[in-house]
Enzyme design. Sequence first.
Site, PDB file in Angstrom:
ATOM      1  N   SER A  39       0.813  -1.207   0.000  1.00 41.93           N
ATOM      2  CA  SER A  39       0.000   0.000   0.000  1.00 41.93           C
ATOM      3  C   SER A  39       0.852   1.265   0.000  1.00 41.93           C
ATOM      4  O   SER A  39       2.008   1.267   0.451  1.00 41.93           O
ATOM      5  CB  SER A  39      -0.914   0.018   1.223  1.00 41.93           C
ATOM      6  OG  SER A  39      -0.177   0.265   2.399  1.00 41.93           O
TER       7      SER A  39
ATOM      8  N   CYS B  47      -2.377  -5.663  -8.367  1.00 39.39           N
ATOM      9  CA  CYS B  47      -2.035  -4.237  -8.453  1.00 39.39           C
ATOM     10  C   CYS B  47      -2.371  -3.670  -9.832  1.00 39.39           C
ATOM     11  O   CYS B  47      -2.900  -2.565  -9.938  1.00 39.39           O
ATOM     12  CB  CYS B  47      -0.549  -4.044  -8.148  1.00 39.39           C
ATOM     13  SG  CYS B  47      -0.076  -4.506  -6.472  1.00 39.39           S
TER      14      CYS B  47
ATOM     15  N   GLU C  81       6.644  -0.565  -5.155  1.00 38.06           N
ATOM     16  CA  GLU C  81       5.506  -0.768  -6.060  1.00 38.06           C
ATOM     17  C   GLU C  81       4.259  -0.666  -5.203  1.00 38.06           C
ATOM     18  O   GLU C  81       3.978  -1.550  -4.407  1.00 38.06           O
ATOM     19  CB  GLU C  81       5.619  -2.123  -6.751  1.00 38.06           C
ATOM     20  CG  GLU C  81       4.731  -2.230  -7.981  1.00 38.06           C
ATOM     21  CD  GLU C  81       3.399  -2.875  -7.673  1.00 38.06           C
ATOM     22  OE1 GLU C  81       2.475  -2.132  -7.261  1.00 38.06           O
ATOM     23  OE2 GLU C  81       3.281  -4.092  -7.826  1.00 38.06           O
TER      24      GLU C  81
ATOM     25  N   GLY D 151       4.165   2.273   2.142  1.00 33.62           N
ATOM     26  CA  GLY D 151       5.320   2.733   1.376  1.00 33.62           C
ATOM     27  C   GLY D 151       5.849   4.057   1.873  1.00 33.62           C
ATOM     28  O   GLY D 151       7.069   4.281   1.924  1.00 33.62           O
TER      29      GLY D 151
END
Length: 476
Positions: free
Chosen positions: A228, A283, A249, A232
């Site tokens: 998330s 994602c 990512e 991050g």
Amino acid sequence: MRTFSNFVNGRPVDARSTFESKNPANGETLGLVPHSTREQADAAVAAAREAQPAWAARSDADRQAVLIKVADKLRDNAELLATWITREQGKPLGGVGPEQVPGARFEAWACEAWTRVPASLELPPEVVFEDETRRDEVHRKPLGVIAAIAPWNWPLMIAIWQIVPSLRAGNAVVIKPSEYTSIGTLEMVRLMNEVLPPGVLNTVTGAGEVGAWLVDNPGVNKVMFTGSGATGAKITAAASKHLTPTTLELGGNDPAIVLPGAPIKAMAMNLFWSAFLNQGQTCACIKRLYVHESQHDALVAELAQLALAMPMGDGMQPDIAMGPVQNRMQFDKVSRLVDRARSDGATIVCGGEPMPGPGLFYPLTLVTDITDGAPLVDEEQFGPALPIIRYRDIDDAIARANRGDAGLGASVWTSDVKQAKAIAQRLEAGSVWINHHGAVHPMVPFGGAKRSGWGVEFGIEGLKALTRPHVISVKK
């Protein structure tokens, strides 16, 4: 009840406390997972630091040969790993329909494939400048110890994306799997440690604080994280303390634009799976679908027919197309977003109500009469609910697609590829696909734009990201 072990320096390591890993399809406890202490996290980093120089000192050919043996080990145990993926993550064991839409067996195979491809890559010295006075070469050196923090949606495949290129470049790794899907990763690492030298690949397990301890360790030379944006941001702040570089990512909220005149009957199945692969828990799935008003109703009807026909249930059973949402937190988020859309006047075309029983089953849900600004559109739902939004003007659709902070992927759907390429240039995303979506490849760089993260994985560019340049300049 079996208690699983971490692996540090090639040996199993237990912990004073454990937590349960549960099957999201029925609530069954699958096993007990150690909750690593900070001392154990530090020990894992220390083991990696001790093992890394010898691993880096091996020749490229030697490291490649070892990784090919790892790939063979993963191939030979693919069914074991696939079974753990289904039981722990929820995706169906096999592929679906004649297209063999990816399930757990695909994920296990991808672990093998994403091991063989990086093992085959070369990073020879590059001559970047030469004239009659000098010659300058760039060599690639490993960074040292990589801390990898993996997610729960593709738990083994994404772990391999982090582990294998790091090892190929001469680094050692400490990986923390998601607390929701730890057992499959522990089993995979156990198998890999039958081939790898001790200490080159280590694990720690537990909740978020265990990952934070890795990030805070000055012995870590890079952090790789998939998850998330909120987590991050915390990792970025913590890593800055030691100037530790990161590859992040952070998810997508990916838009897809269907252009007027697109062959929607021919594209409907591909569009459907681009949104609902892995129950929408990917994602780079389509999270927002923009459809020209001339074809909106027809495409909605096609997608609804597909959604209603897909059997949902325990992925260990045959002929199941859709599994559960993986965890209660995500299940509740999807429920909240759909309930909010309904209360705000959106139309629930199909689905929209949790299924009864112990499993975390939420039906495939299509939502129309909704637009930008609605939480279901603006937030990444990461689940089986798709907002479908009408548009009239293509420039407006592009502007809507570019709204917000996310920028992982996007796609354009049309029979006019030339027009699609021009639109793709205007979309703010790390990857833009035309007439498909989320089609990652081990040789093609993959990463986000805007707040979907930074850095790339896969291929030569991803391998370079796990090294540092080392310039040797010779005066003639």
